[in-house]
Design an enzyme around this catalytic site. Structure first.
Site, PDB file in Angstrom:
ATOM      1  N   VAL A  13      76.489  10.137  73.901  1.00  0.00           N
ATOM      2  CA  VAL A  13      75.235  10.394  74.614  1.00  0.00           C
ATOM      3  C   VAL A  13      75.231   9.667  75.955  1.00  0.00           C
ATOM      4  O   VAL A  13      74.919  10.243  77.009  1.00  0.00           O
ATOM      5  CB  VAL A  13      74.032   9.939  73.752  1.00  0.00           C
ATOM      6  CG1 VAL A  13      72.729  10.085  74.514  1.00  0.00           C
ATOM      7  CG2 VAL A  13      73.984  10.737  72.462  1.00  0.00           C
ATOM      8  N   THR A 124      68.344   7.574  68.365  1.00  0.00           N
ATOM      9  CA  THR A 124      67.469   7.992  67.267  1.00  0.00           C
ATOM     10  C   THR A 124      67.109   6.725  66.499  1.00  0.00           C
ATOM     11  O   THR A 124      67.991   6.023  66.022  1.00  0.00           O
ATOM     12  CB  THR A 124      68.197   8.987  66.350  1.00  0.00           C
ATOM     13  OG1 THR A 124      68.602  10.090  67.151  1.00  0.00           O
ATOM     14  CG2 THR A 124      67.299   9.470  65.230  1.00  0.00           C
ATOM     15  N   GLU A 149      67.114  12.277  72.497  1.00  0.00           N
ATOM     16  CA  GLU A 149      68.063  13.253  73.035  1.00  0.00           C
ATOM     17  C   GLU A 149      68.300  14.351  72.008  1.00  0.00           C
ATOM     18  O   GLU A 149      68.285  14.101  70.808  1.00  0.00           O
ATOM     19  CB  GLU A 149      69.355  12.553  73.464  1.00  0.00           C
ATOM     20  CG  GLU A 149      70.121  11.847  72.352  1.00  0.00           C
ATOM     21  CD  GLU A 149      71.040  12.765  71.621  1.00  0.00           C
ATOM     22  OE1 GLU A 149      71.260  13.867  72.139  1.00  0.00           O
ATOM     23  OE2 GLU A 149      71.497  12.410  70.533  1.00  0.00           O
ATOM     24  N   ASN A 206      65.846  17.256  63.565  1.00  0.00           N
ATOM     25  CA  ASN A 206      67.136  17.315  62.870  1.00  0.00           C
ATOM     26  C   ASN A 206      66.963  17.631  61.386  1.00  0.00           C
ATOM     27  O   ASN A 206      67.775  18.341  60.797  1.00  0.00           O
ATOM     28  CB  ASN A 206      67.901  15.995  63.049  1.00  0.00           C
ATOM     29  CG  ASN A 206      68.716  16.003  64.331  1.00  0.00           C
ATOM     30  OD1 ASN A 206      68.722  16.983  65.073  1.00  0.00           O
ATOM     31  ND2 ASN A 206      69.400  14.908  64.611  1.00  0.00           N
ATOM     32  N   GLY A 251      77.705  28.446  54.781  1.00  0.00           N
ATOM     33  CA  GLY A 251      79.107  28.029  54.838  1.00  0.00           C
ATOM     34  C   GLY A 251      79.312  26.702  54.134  1.00  0.00           C
ATOM     35  O   GLY A 251      78.594  26.361  53.191  1.00  0.00           O
ATOM     36  N   CYS A 258      74.849  13.110  62.954  1.00  0.00           N
ATOM     37  CA  CYS A 258      73.386  13.140  63.091  1.00  0.00           C
ATOM     38  C   CYS A 258      72.658  13.771  61.912  1.00  0.00           C
ATOM     39  O   CYS A 258      71.816  13.121  61.296  1.00  0.00           O
ATOM     40  CB  CYS A 258      73.027  13.878  64.374  1.00  0.00           C
ATOM     41  SG  CYS A 258      73.822  13.133  65.803  1.00  0.00           S
ATOM     42  N   LYS A 261      72.706  11.890  58.461  1.00  0.00           N
ATOM     43  CA  LYS A 261      72.036  10.582  58.521  1.00  0.00           C
ATOM     44  C   LYS A 261      70.537  10.747  58.757  1.00  0.00           C
ATOM     45  O   LYS A 261      69.729  10.020  58.172  1.00  0.00           O
ATOM     46  CB  LYS A 261      72.721   9.747  59.613  1.00  0.00           C
ATOM     47  CG  LYS A 261      71.844   9.122  60.652  1.00  0.00           C
ATOM     48  CD  LYS A 261      72.647   8.354  61.665  1.00  0.00           C
ATOM     49  CE  LYS A 261      72.423   8.832  63.081  1.00  0.00           C
ATOM     50  NZ  LYS A 261      71.182   8.481  63.696  1.00  0.00           N
ATOM     51  N   ARG A 325      83.251  12.675  61.817  1.00  0.00           N
ATOM     52  CA  ARG A 325      82.277  11.930  61.016  1.00  0.00           C
ATOM     53  C   ARG A 325      81.506  12.895  60.090  1.00  0.00           C
ATOM     54  O   ARG A 325      80.983  13.899  60.553  1.00  0.00           O
ATOM     55  CB  ARG A 325      81.298  11.171  61.923  1.00  0.00           C
ATOM     56  CG  ARG A 325      81.950   9.944  62.539  1.00  0.00           C
ATOM     57  CD  ARG A 325      81.036   9.264  63.506  1.00  0.00           C
ATOM     58  NE  ARG A 325      80.876  10.038  64.728  1.00  0.00           N
ATOM     59  CZ  ARG A 325      80.070   9.676  65.736  1.00  0.00           C
ATOM     60  NH1 ARG A 325      79.353   8.582  65.649  1.00  0.00           N
ATOM     61  NH2 ARG A 325      79.993  10.424  66.819  1.00  0.00           N
TER      62      ARG A 325
HETATM   63  C1  UGA Z   1      72.627  17.857  66.066  1.00  0.00           C
HETATM   64  C2  UGA Z   1      71.455  18.651  66.678  1.00  0.00           C
HETATM   65  O1  UGA Z   1      71.786  20.044  66.701  1.00  0.00           O
HETATM   66  C3  UGA Z   1      71.161  18.154  68.104  1.00  0.00           C
HETATM   67  O2  UGA Z   1      70.008  18.817  68.599  1.00  0.00           O
HETATM   68  C4  UGA Z   1      70.891  16.640  68.069  1.00  0.00           C
HETATM   69  O3  UGA Z   1      70.659  16.122  69.363  1.00  0.00           O
HETATM   70  C5  UGA Z   1      72.107  15.957  67.482  1.00  0.00           C
HETATM   71  O4  UGA Z   1      72.339  16.455  66.135  1.00  0.00           O
HETATM   72  C6  UGA Z   1      71.828  14.471  67.459  1.00  0.00           C
HETATM   73  O5  UGA Z   1      70.946  14.049  66.704  1.00  0.00           O
HETATM   74  O6  UGA Z   1      72.400  13.727  68.267  1.00  0.00           O
HETATM   75  P1  UGA Z   1      75.283  18.009  66.259  1.00  0.00           P
HETATM   76  O7  UGA Z   1      75.332  16.941  65.225  1.00  0.00           O
HETATM   77  O8  UGA Z   1      76.161  17.878  67.460  1.00  0.00           O
HETATM   78  O9  UGA Z   1      73.781  18.160  66.838  1.00  0.00           O
HETATM   79  O10 UGA Z   1      75.659  19.356  65.522  1.00  0.00           O
HETATM   80  P2  UGA Z   1      75.000  20.784  65.169  1.00  0.00           P
HETATM   81  O11 UGA Z   1      75.409  21.772  66.173  1.00  0.00           O
HETATM   82  O12 UGA Z   1      73.563  20.670  64.849  1.00  0.00           O
HETATM   83  O13 UGA Z   1      75.815  21.109  63.829  1.00  0.00           O
HETATM   84  C7  UGA Z   1      75.735  20.226  62.703  1.00  0.00           C
HETATM   85  C8  UGA Z   1      76.508  20.768  61.537  1.00  0.00           C
HETATM   86  O14 UGA Z   1      75.854  21.913  60.986  1.00  0.00           O
HETATM   87  C9  UGA Z   1      77.929  21.192  61.813  1.00  0.00           C
HETATM   88  O15 UGA Z   1      78.760  20.679  60.787  1.00  0.00           O
HETATM   89  C10 UGA Z   1      77.881  22.711  61.783  1.00  0.00           C
HETATM   90  O16 UGA Z   1      79.102  23.290  61.376  1.00  0.00           O
HETATM   91  C11 UGA Z   1      76.797  22.950  60.748  1.00  0.00           C
HETATM   92  N1  UGA Z   1      76.103  24.249  60.912  1.00  0.00           N
HETATM   93  C12 UGA Z   1      75.453  24.536  62.075  1.00  0.00           C
HETATM   94  C13 UGA Z   1      76.083  25.153  59.847  1.00  0.00           C
HETATM   95  O17 UGA Z   1      76.654  24.901  58.775  1.00  0.00           O
HETATM   96  N2  UGA Z   1      75.411  26.334  60.006  1.00  0.00           N
HETATM   97  C14 UGA Z   1      74.753  26.650  61.153  1.00  0.00           C
HETATM   98  O18 UGA Z   1      74.154  27.745  61.222  1.00  0.00           O
HETATM   99  C15 UGA Z   1      74.787  25.739  62.210  1.00  0.00           C
END
Ligand code: UGA
Length: 429
Positions: A13, A124, A149, A206, A251, A258, A261, A325
């Site tokens: 970040v 967070t 963020e 989240n 899936g 994020c 946790k 992670r």
């Molecule tokens: C997440 C949030 O989307 C952000 O808005 C937030 O800022 C961030 O956490 C944070 O707290 O810092 P991120 O952890 O980068 O972002 O990942 P995501 O894109 O949300 O995906 C998380 C997980 O969900 C991945 O393992 C992804 O494969 C899975 N996922 C995502 C699914 O299984 N299905 C979906 O439809 C979408």
């Protein structure tokens, strides 16, 4: 208006904000206690994969608007704003560990300059931290704006310049205005509120994303049981604007630093306040249950997984990142290794660190990973896995089992190549 900004924490970040704010014309200094990181960053090098970030950092360095230091005094010298971007990992009971945050606050306080900077908290945090910090700093004239963020890894640079919203929690509207002025040029709705609401809205956001994914996974299991077409059900739901298509892909479940946790933190809060912790507990349970389904399928198919050779394609928790992670692929590898399976893996960029400390054999290519294996599991939807030559995969394998954990292969194509296809997600149409 351009400003001098200090950023505490040279992580995902912090660096995105440093590059982004420098691009908007501000002069930014990042401080971190890790001297090795700072040395790398000074040379313009990153130790993690984030599309577009190296270019952003290089151009900010070249423009002379970005610097890195291990000295809080140097970073805060003349800074009008100090952004706090330090990690808040989860503790054993699910609550957030704010020790790094507290230590950063203390260091900022010890070098605070006159006039004091505005403290902008992006981490967070346990709800209420902004108020605690405001009390702590009040006597020093330091004020706190909670500005959570919402960057997602893999698209963080895009998210910085095109945020869905900017949330500013502050006691005084002038403080929120001052932070808003830093983001001039960025077109996004601004929500002004108090510190506690801003902090809680991040956790709630989240928790909702995680709930959506677990909902999609629970519906996927049911759809399969009643022989409904999971893909079509998903499409029908997603087309309703009240539901929307984001985070609705069934899936192998969610991972990363994020969502797992933050769901645990919200469950912990909900238990404390007797506010439906069972909802959040179910979200986490459904999520780990998706990995369990894969293990159960393999045990049913082979009798036992001990000594079965299994390839996992994708160790990053999602595409476009090398972050492992809480990655579903890495956790699954660990679970299969614990059952004495012979596991090998491939990922275009990620290198695993299994939490158990077990060794996972990494292969240079997907083709190498699938050679002589009994089963292949696609755990991350890297585009290259969706384009994989299925006939070549089948020819290389010992047994023909393909588990598509992300819905990137069509059942027809897999079966035409002679593979036994099991999908946790709606298969690619
Ligand atoms: C997440 C949030 O989307 C952000 O808005 C937030 O800022 C961030 O956490 C944070 O707290 O810092 P991120 O952890 O980068 O972002 O990942 P995501 O894109 O949300 O995906 C998380 C997980 O969900 C991945 O393992 C992804 O494969 C899975 N996922 C995502 C699914 O299984 N299905 C979906 O439809 C979408």
């Amino acid at each position: 208006m351009t400003a001098r900004v200090a950023i505490v924490g040279a992580g995902h970040v912090g660096i995105v904000y440093a590059g982004g704010l420098a691009k908007l014309g501000h002069t930014v200094t990042v401080v971190d206690i890790d001297a090795q990181r700072i040395e790398l960053l000074r040379r313009g090098q990153l130790w993690f994969h984030e599309p577009g970030l190296p270019e952003l950092v290089h151009s900010a360095l070249a423009a002379g608007r970005l610097s890195f230091t291990t000295s809080y005094g140097e970073a805060l010298d003349g800074a009008m704003f100090v952004f706090v971007c330090v990690p808040t990992p989860t503790t054993a009971d699910g609550s957030l560990d704010d020790s790094m945050l507290r230590s950063a606050f203390q260091k900022i306080r010890s070098v605070a300059t006159d006039p004091p900077p505005l403290l902008v908290n992006k981490s967070t945090v346990p709800v209420g931290t902004g108020n605690v910090a405001a009390e702590l700093f009040g006597a020093d004239g330091l004020r706190v704006v909670s500005n959570p963020e919402f960057l997602a890894e893999g698209r963080a640079v895009h998210d910085f310049f095109h945020p869905s919203r900017i949330v500013l929690g502050a006691r005084r509207s002038e403080d929120a205005d001052a932070v808003a002025s830093l983001f001039q040029g960025i077109d996004a709705p601004i929500v002004r509120t108090d510190n506690t609401t801003a902090e809680f809205s991040k956790l709630a956001s989240n928790a909702f994303l995680a709930t959506k994914i677990s909902f999609a996974n629970a519906i996927g299991v049911l759809a399969e049981a009643v022989h409904a077409d999971t893909a079509a059900v998903g499409q029908v739901l997603s087309l309703d604007p009240r539901i929307g298509e984001g985070h609705m892909r069934a899936g192998l479940g969610f991972g990363g630093s994020c969502l797992p946790k933050d769901v645990a933190a919200v469950e912990h809060m909900a238990s404390k306040h007797d506010a439906h912790p069972e909802l959040f507990a179910a979200v986490s349970r459904i999520n780990s249950g998706q990995r369990r389904r894969v293990v159960d399928f393999l045990i049913e198919r082979f009798g036992a997984v001990a000594d079965k050779r299994i390839a996992i394609l994708g160790i990053a928790f999602k595409p476009d990142t090398d972050d492992t992670r809480e990655s579903p692929g890495a956790l699954l590898a660990d679970e299969l290794l614990a059952l004495h399976a012979d596991v090998r893996a491939h990922d275009p960029v990620a290198r695993p660190r299994l939490s158990s400390g077990r060794e996972l054999k990494m292969c240079r290519t997907a083709t190498e990973a699938v050679r002589d294996v009994d089963a292949v599991i696609i755990a991350t939807e890297w585009p290259e896995y969706g384009r994989i030559d299925l006939r070549a995969v089948r020819a290389a394998m010992r047994e023909p089992v393909l588990i598509d954990g992300r819905g990137v292969i069509s059942r027809e194509a897999a079966e035409a190549a002679g593979l036994e296809y099991f999908s946790l997600a709606a298969s690619k149409p």
